[in-house]
Structures are given as C-alpha cells and as structure tokens.
Motif scaffolding. Structure first.
Motif, PDB file in Angstrom:
ATOM      1  N   HIS A 305     -20.587  -5.547   0.698  1.00 41.16           N
ATOM      2  CA  HIS A 305     -20.908  -4.229   1.201  1.00 41.16           C
ATOM      3  C   HIS A 305     -19.808  -3.970   2.172  1.00 41.16           C
ATOM      4  N   ASP A 306     -19.321  -5.022   2.931  1.00 42.93           N
ATOM      5  CA  ASP A 306     -18.341  -4.775   3.875  1.00 42.93           C
ATOM      6  C   ASP A 306     -16.743  -4.340   3.238  1.00 42.93           C
ATOM      7  N   GLU A 307     -16.556  -5.097   2.172  1.00 44.78           N
ATOM      8  CA  GLU A 307     -15.583  -4.920   1.262  1.00 44.78           C
ATOM      9  C   GLU A 307     -15.566  -3.489   0.440  1.00 44.78           C
ATOM     10  N   MET A 308     -16.738  -3.053   0.171  1.00 43.46           N
ATOM     11  CA  MET A 308     -17.131  -1.641  -0.357  1.00 43.46           C
ATOM     12  C   MET A 308     -16.663  -0.667   0.785  1.00 43.46           C
ATOM     13  N   ARG A 309     -17.045  -0.683   2.069  1.00 41.43           N
ATOM     14  CA  ARG A 309     -16.839  -0.016   3.229  1.00 41.43           C
ATOM     15  C   ARG A 309     -15.306   0.194   3.210  1.00 41.43           C
ATOM     16  N   THR A 310     -14.535  -0.645   3.160  1.00 42.09           N
ATOM     17  CA  THR A 310     -13.205  -0.471   3.225  1.00 42.09           C
ATOM     18  C   THR A 310     -12.597   0.513   2.375  1.00 42.09           C
ATOM     19  N   ILE A 311     -13.161   0.520   0.885  1.00 42.35           N
ATOM     20  CA  ILE A 311     -12.660   1.253  -0.184  1.00 42.35           C
ATOM     21  C   ILE A 311     -13.146   2.548   0.254  1.00 42.35           C
ATOM     22  N   MET A 312     -14.233   2.843   0.872  1.00 39.81           N
ATOM     23  CA  MET A 312     -14.836   3.987   1.374  1.00 39.81           C
ATOM     24  C   MET A 312     -13.900   4.737   2.268  1.00 39.81           C
ATOM     25  N   TYR A 471      -3.400  -9.770  -9.564  1.00 37.32           N
ATOM     26  CA  TYR A 471      -2.077  -9.465 -10.095  1.00 37.32           C
ATOM     27  C   TYR A 471      -1.964  -8.144 -10.279  1.00 37.32           C
ATOM     28  N   GLY A 472      -2.564  -7.221  -9.532  1.00 36.08           N
ATOM     29  CA  GLY A 472      -2.074  -5.622  -9.574  1.00 36.08           C
ATOM     30  C   GLY A 472      -2.764  -4.886 -10.496  1.00 36.08           C
ATOM     31  N   PHE A 473      -3.655  -5.313 -10.880  1.00 37.08           N
ATOM     32  CA  PHE A 473      -4.755  -4.460 -11.768  1.00 37.08           C
ATOM     33  C   PHE A 473      -5.680  -3.650 -10.593  1.00 37.08           C
ATOM     34  N   TYR A 474      -6.662  -3.022 -11.353  1.00 34.01           N
ATOM     35  CA  TYR A 474      -7.682  -1.975 -10.451  1.00 34.01           C
ATOM     36  C   TYR A 474      -6.544  -1.266  -9.399  1.00 34.01           C
ATOM     37  N   GLU A 475      -5.549  -0.582  -9.904  1.00 32.84           N
ATOM     38  CA  GLU A 475      -4.773   0.422  -9.115  1.00 32.84           C
ATOM     39  C   GLU A 475      -5.751   1.353  -8.520  1.00 32.84           C
ATOM     40  N   ASP A 476      -6.526   1.919  -9.195  1.00 31.42           N
ATOM     41  CA  ASP A 476      -7.458   2.962  -8.760  1.00 31.42           C
ATOM     42  C   ASP A 476      -8.562   2.149  -7.921  1.00 31.42           C
ATOM     43  N   PRO A 477      -8.470   2.873  -6.556  1.00 29.61           N
ATOM     44  CA  PRO A 477      -9.499   2.324  -5.694  1.00 29.61           C
ATOM     45  C   PRO A 477     -11.064   2.354  -6.311  1.00 29.61           C
ATOM     46  N   TYR A 478     -11.389   3.259  -7.130  1.00 28.04           N
ATOM     47  CA  TYR A 478     -12.803   3.572  -7.656  1.00 28.04           C
ATOM     48  C   TYR A 478     -12.760   2.626  -8.604  1.00 28.04           C
ATOM     49  N   SER A 479     -11.746   2.099  -9.357  1.00 23.92           N
ATOM     50  CA  SER A 479     -11.968   0.928 -10.499  1.00 23.92           C
ATOM     51  C   SER A 479     -12.329  -0.210  -9.644  1.00 23.92           C
ATOM     52  N   ASP A 480     -11.482  -0.653  -8.418  1.00 24.89           N
ATOM     53  CA  ASP A 480     -11.684  -1.681  -7.708  1.00 24.89           C
ATOM     54  C   ASP A 480     -13.160  -1.678  -7.104  1.00 24.89           C
ATOM     55  N   PHE A 481     -13.512  -0.386  -6.773  1.00 20.19           N
ATOM     56  CA  PHE A 481     -15.064  -0.399  -6.228  1.00 20.19           C
ATOM     57  C   PHE A 481     -16.225  -0.960  -7.379  1.00 20.19           C
ATOM     58  N   GLY A 482     -15.563  -0.356  -8.665  1.00 21.83           N
ATOM     59  CA  GLY A 482     -16.387  -0.814  -9.722  1.00 21.83           C
ATOM     60  C   GLY A 482     -16.409  -2.336  -9.981  1.00 21.83           C
ATOM     61  N   ARG A 483     -15.334  -2.969  -9.674  1.00 24.91           N
ATOM     62  CA  ARG A 483     -15.198  -4.503  -9.741  1.00 24.91           C
ATOM     63  C   ARG A 483     -16.430  -5.104  -8.625  1.00 24.91           C
ATOM     64  N   LEU A 484     -16.060  -4.441  -7.545  1.00 22.90           N
ATOM     65  CA  LEU A 484     -16.976  -4.930  -6.634  1.00 22.90           C
ATOM     66  C   LEU A 484     -18.582  -4.633  -6.851  1.00 22.90           C
ATOM     67  N   ALA A 485     -18.650  -3.440  -7.470  1.00 22.71           N
ATOM     68  CA  ALA A 485     -20.004  -3.069  -7.830  1.00 22.71           C
ATOM     69  C   ALA A 485     -20.670  -4.167  -8.749  1.00 22.71           C
ATOM     70  N   MET A 486     -19.680  -4.462  -9.839  1.00 21.79           N
ATOM     71  CA  MET A 486     -20.239  -5.775 -10.543  1.00 21.79           C
ATOM     72  C   MET A 486     -20.397  -7.025  -9.947  1.00 21.79           C
ATOM     73  N   GLU A 487     -19.732  -7.209  -9.145  1.00 17.48           N
ATOM     74  CA  GLU A 487     -19.627  -8.604  -8.219  1.00 17.48           C
ATOM     75  C   GLU A 487     -21.071  -8.446  -7.456  1.00 17.48           C
ATOM     76  N   LEU A 488     -21.212  -7.344  -7.055  1.00 18.24           N
ATOM     77  CA  LEU A 488     -22.490  -7.232  -6.017  1.00 18.24           C
ATOM     78  C   LEU A 488     -23.954  -7.143  -6.838  1.00 18.24           C
ATOM     79  N   TRP A 489     -23.728  -6.643  -8.237  1.00 19.18           N
ATOM     80  CA  TRP A 489     -24.808  -6.832  -9.098  1.00 19.18           C
ATOM     81  C   TRP A 489     -25.214  -8.377  -9.382  1.00 19.18           C
ATOM     82  N   ARG A 490     -24.296  -8.926  -9.450  1.00 17.76           N
ATOM     83  CA  ARG A 490     -24.494 -10.463  -9.695  1.00 17.76           C
ATOM     84  C   ARG A 490     -25.076 -11.138  -8.318  1.00 17.76           C
ATOM     85  N   ALA A 491     -24.529 -10.849  -7.227  1.00 15.64           N
ATOM     86  CA  ALA A 491     -24.847 -11.565  -5.780  1.00 15.64           C
ATOM     87  C   ALA A 491     -26.494 -10.885  -5.689  1.00 15.64           C
ATOM     88  N   CYS A 492     -26.585  -9.891  -5.954  1.00 20.96           N
ATOM     89  CA  CYS A 492     -28.195  -9.298  -5.848  1.00 20.96           C
ATOM     90  C   CYS A 492     -29.061  -9.885  -6.947  1.00 20.96           C
TER      91      CYS A 492
END
Length: 598
Positions: A305-312, A471-492
């Motif tokens: 959640h804290d990392e997602m706030r950085t993307i916000m 290694y430089g992927f997820y250049e779009d911050p929304y895609s990086d949010f998507g990565r975090l969203a999927m990791e968050l899903w697994r944490a939940c």
C-alpha cells in the motif's frame, strides 16, 4: 627398482581409486534408472497423465478414480518406497543423492496424504472431472491419425463409468460431511450443462465436443467416407453415452446441494484444524503456522500500500488510496472493449509483451527454454468459472507448445495495467520458462522434470513479475501499479486463506477484505474468494515462495558482493527443477559457499 616399485604402487593406488569411482557411478546409475522405472510405473496407472506427457499408450482410456483404485495406489506407493530403499545412499554422488531424497519425500508425502484423500471437493468451479473431460479432449487429446480419432470416441464411450465413479466419490464424502459449500453447485451444474449444450444433444450449433471432434477429423489424411463414419460414431457416443452421463451428474448434484451449507472453511471438516495445518505444510513446504502466515500477509499488504501511494504521487492523483483503487477499477482507459476486437487486441498485446521479454533474456539467464509459447483465450465452455489466467505445460516431445491462457470472459476483469505482470508470470520469465527448462534438462530423472512444489512453482511465477521491474520494464507507472496490484493480491491471499480456513471468516467477510484492500473489481474478489474456499492453502504458496527466493537472492548479494551474478543465481534456482523451499535454501547456500571458495 625403487622407481619401479613406486610406479607399481602408484598404478595400484590409481586402480583402487578408479574402482571406487566406478562403484559410486554404478550405484548412482542404478538409482537413476530406478527413478525413471518407478516414475514410468506410476504414470502407466494414469492415462490422463500420459496424455499431458504426450504418451499415447492408453489414449482410449480415462483414469480409474474409484476408491478401490485409490487403495491400490496407496499399496503401490508403499511398495515403491520399499524398492527405492534398496539403493545404498552412501554410494550416491551428490546430484543423485538429491534425487533420492526428493523421491523419498514424494513417496512419503503421498503415503501420508492418503489419510486426507477425501478432504477435497471432486467437483468445483476451478477443476473436477466434469470440466477435465472436455478440456482434456479439446486441448490434450491430439488426433493425428484415424486410430487417434477412434481413441477419442472410446474416451467418449468411457465417460459414463467415469461419472459413476465421480458420484461414488461425492457420496463417500457426503457420509463424512465433506460437501462443497452451497455457492459451488450453481457453478458446476451450469458448467456441466454447458458440455451437453448443442448438437447432437439438442438442435442448434455443434456442442463443444462435437465441434472439436469434427475440426480434428477434418484435418486427417483420410478419405471423406472414413471421416463421415468417424463423425457418425462420435455423434452416437455423445448422444447415447455422454449426454445421459452428464444429465445423471447434474441430477445428483441438484440433490447433493440440499445437504450443503454456507460454512466455507476447512475448519468445518472432521479434524479440520489438523487437515489445514497439513495442507499449509504441504503447500508452502515450510513449518509456518496459520497465524504466522496471516501476519506475514498483513505486513506485506501494508508495505505494498505504501509503494502504491508513491505511484499515486507520480501520476498526480489527488485523493485516498481507496479512491485511487476506484479510479483504476472504473476508468475506461484501463480496459479493452467487451468485443471480439477487444479480446483479440488483448491477445496480440500479451504476445508482444512476451516476445519483447524473450529478446532480453540474456541479461538474466544462462539457459533459455526451447519449447515455444502461445497465448490463447480460455474456451467458452469454462470461461465463466475459470481463473483469471493459467499456464499449460508443453508436450516434452515438442508436439504441443506451452500455453498461456487468458480469461477474457469479462474484459473489465482484465485491466491493461496488469497485462505486463500477468504475461511475465504465466509466460516468460515465469511459468513457461521454469517448467520448460525443468523438463528439458538432460540427465534429470523424469519425476523431477514433471513434478512440482506449489511454493516453488508459484513463488517463481510471482518473483518473475518483479524481475523485469529491476531491468527497466514497467516504464508506464500505471503498469508498475499493476505489478504491485498483483503482488498485493497475493499478499492478501495469505490473510484471507488463513482467515477463511483457520479463523472462521465468512465468504462475505473475505470478499469485503479484498474489495477494501485491492483495486480489483468486486466480481474479481468474489471469484477469488470462492477459489480459495475450494482449494484450502493453495493460495498461500505464491507469496511464501517469492519471499524465500528474494531472501536467498539478498543473502547471495550480501555475501558474494562483486562475485554475485544474477544469471548464475537464476541458474541455481532453475537447473534443479522444482524443489521444496528448504532444499532450495540448501542449494543456494551451497552455491554461495562454492563461489566464496573460488
């Protein structure tokens, strides 16, 4: 004379040493031959497993799922363990000793699991014979000859016996008060009815199986008369065997539903607490308790959640994290249209993402998979119930590529911002890479090539979502949010799985937790919780496995410093095939020690 004596002594010493090495090799060779013999004997008892491995020895048959066969399998496994113990482990080389220990664990686990063999739901919305039948015939049973087509028809004719055994299994569990929760029945009855919808069961378009058989037969190198005869026999088998069998199953399920309730957790089973503890140990290959796993999940949810706030902040969103979740759920820019064109656009983009990652693998890996990978939409007959995405391994002989299945039933459940992470998880460098490399490793026993430990396999899949970020992927911050969203899903998952099965959370309580803590839509949360309910502990594997891999990688970086090479680290993780997490820990630590010693 002294030189001659010295020479003779040296020769004798070398001969003794040579004899010793040969003896060690002999026992290791003997063990490796035995591993494959034991594995082949096990696979010979399962025509379905043979099909997935591209073996056609019994491609006119189904597995025997009767209680009598389960008892036979239990006795068979005990005999295999006795046979395995004829090996003199003191004479094995290091690699073969690891294989021995893994096979011993596999057989011992199987024997211990026998006590819990009824602690599952043989039909549910995620898997079961009712959906395995069409999915296996469509995706696995290849028809490259007239004999293959006849075998397909034989399998159609064998479905009534399989369904009868399934009903017997359900009845056995009913007597033990192990019945799926009430919500499951609408899903499985609908999916079962879908199998027998259409021609030749009723007027209209061809049913799923009829269409599949016709399509496969049409490609055969045979005359039209032969093709017509095959289609006619398949129609007859579908109408007289498959249709009545599925109707019988649906009728039974409707009656069984009356005995179901809305208690969702494994705690409701006899010895439910002990079963769930066993399930967590098996799934995670750790000794972590339900409370420990629950607390890990709570901590990880807060961190993400804290990392997602950085993307916000990066995208200049003004509002709370929950408001940002609503924005990500509802804004149309993040979704392809609910149309055939929209679905095709998704598949094309997913393929492009995988191809781009393929061209960057040399930065991260020494060995790459030889097997091809394709992207497909989940078939209509099961898309309403199936999970968001999943992977099907390639045939070992190369006759069938690996497949990344994307469920495009509801495009609103497949946001564009999660596409990257999903493609990396299911495809490359995730499941396709790990599973293909494992089964392509030469000189590795088959049971290790084709076996698996959920925490390792899914842990690698989730870890593979993170690697591209570094290694430089997820250049779009929304895609990086998507990565975090999927990791968050697994944490939940750590929180809700233990919540449901150990802490007596209700289905709705778990759904509400996901809705409040993730950006996923409500229907996504409902399907997820229903999945975790029918598969106790399985969902905990992802995050526990990923955390272990990250822990080992960090240790390697700290201890090796300038000797650390991520390509070599990945080689250690992948080159031994799937292993329990404690074994992975030892393998990585041995590599660190070897590197430090030069």
């Amino acid at each position: 004379m002294t030189k001659l004596i010295n020479r003779l002594v040296l020769c004798a010493t070398l001969l003794i040493a040579s004899t010793s090495v040969t003896a060690e090799q002999s026992e290791s060779d003997k063990a490796n031959v035995l591993f494959d013999e034991l594995f082949n004997a096990e696979i010979a008892r399962s025509p379905i497993s043979q099909g997935y491995l591209g073996i056609k020895d019994n491609n006119d048959k189904w597995d025997d799922i009767s209680e009598a066969f389960a008892k036979e399998s239990y006795d068979f496994t005990k005999k295999q363990l006795t046979t395995l113990k004829t090996i003199d482990v003191k004479k094995l080389d290091k690699a073969t000793l690891l294989s021995y220990q893994l096979y011993e664990k596999k057989l011992t686990d199987s024997i211990n699991d026998y006590k819990w063999r009824h602690y599952n739901y043989p039909v549910n919305q995620m898997f079961g014979i009712h959906s395995t039948i069409p999915s296996f015939l469509i995706n696995i049973h290849q028809v490259s000859s007239v004999e293959d087509a006849k075998a397909y028809i034989s399998r159609l004719e064998g479905i009534p016996l399989l369904i009868d055994q399934l009903i017997d299994n359900l009845e056995t569990r009913k007597k033990k008060k192990i019945i799926a929760p009430k919500f499951v029945f609408a899903h499985v009855i609908r999916d079962s009815n879908n199998v027998v919808k259409g021609s030749p069961f009723e007027k209209g378009e061809d049913s799923t199986l009829m269409a599949d058989f016709k399509k496969k037969v049409e490609k055969l190198n045979a005359n039209q008369k032969q093709k017509n005869e095959l289609v006619s026999k398949a129609e007859n088998a579908l109408k007289k065997k498959v249709g009545p069998a599925y109707k019988k199953l649906v009728s039974y399920l409707a009656k069984l539903e009356k005995s179901s309730d809305t208690n969702d957790g494994a705690w409701k089973f006899p010895e439910g607490e002990a079963f769930y503890r066993h399930a967590l140990e098996t799934t995670t290959t750790t000794q972590l308790s339900a409370d420990e796993i629950h607390n890990i999940g709570v901590r990880e949810v807060k961190r993400i959640h804290d990392e997602m706030r950085t993307i916000m902040e990066k995208v200049n969103f003004k509002g709370s994290l929950q408001e940002f979740f609503v924005f990500m759920r509802k804004d149309k820019q993040f979704y392809y249209p609910q149309s055939e064109a929209g679905k095709q656009e998704y598949l094309t983009k997913a393929t492009d993402l995988i191809n781009t990652m393929k061209s960057n693998l040399d930065k991260l890996f020494i060995v790459k998979p030889k097997a091809d990978l394709i992207v497909k939409a989940v078939e209509p007959f099961r898309e309403k119930s199936a999970g968001k995405a999943f992977y099907q391994r390639p045939a070992p002989d190369g006759s069938r590529p690996g497949t990344y299945y994307a469920n495009l039933y509801e495009m609103s459940a497949m946001p564009i911002y999660q596409m990257e992470a999903l493609a990396y998880h299911e495809g490359i460098p995730g499941h396709h890479m790990q599973i293909s490399i494992a089964q392509e490793i030469e000189h590795m026993p088959k049971f290790r090539k084709f076996g698996g430990y959920t925490a390792y396999v899914e842990g690698w899949g989730l870890y593979s979502e993170l690697i591209p970020k570094e290694y430089g992927f997820y250049e779009d911050p929304y895609s990086d949010f998507g990565r975090l969203a999927m990791e968050l899903w697994r944490a939940c998952r750590l929180v809700v799985d233990t919540g449901i099965h150990a802490k007596k959370w209700t289905r709705q309580q778990a759904i509400d937790y996901l809705i409040a803590n993730t950006p996923n839509p409500e229907n996504d949360s409902i399907k997820a919780i229903e999945r975790y309910i029918v598969m106790p502990s399985q969902a905990t594997a992802y995050k526990i496995g990923m955390l272990k891999i990250l822990e080992l990688r960090q240790k390697a970086k700290q201890q090796l410093k300038d000797k650390y090479d991520i390509r070599e680290f990945h080689e250690v993780v992948l080159k031994n095939g799937p292993v329990p997490l404690d074994v992975l820990d030892k393998l990585v630590n041995d590599w660190i020690d070897a590197k430090q010693k030069g």
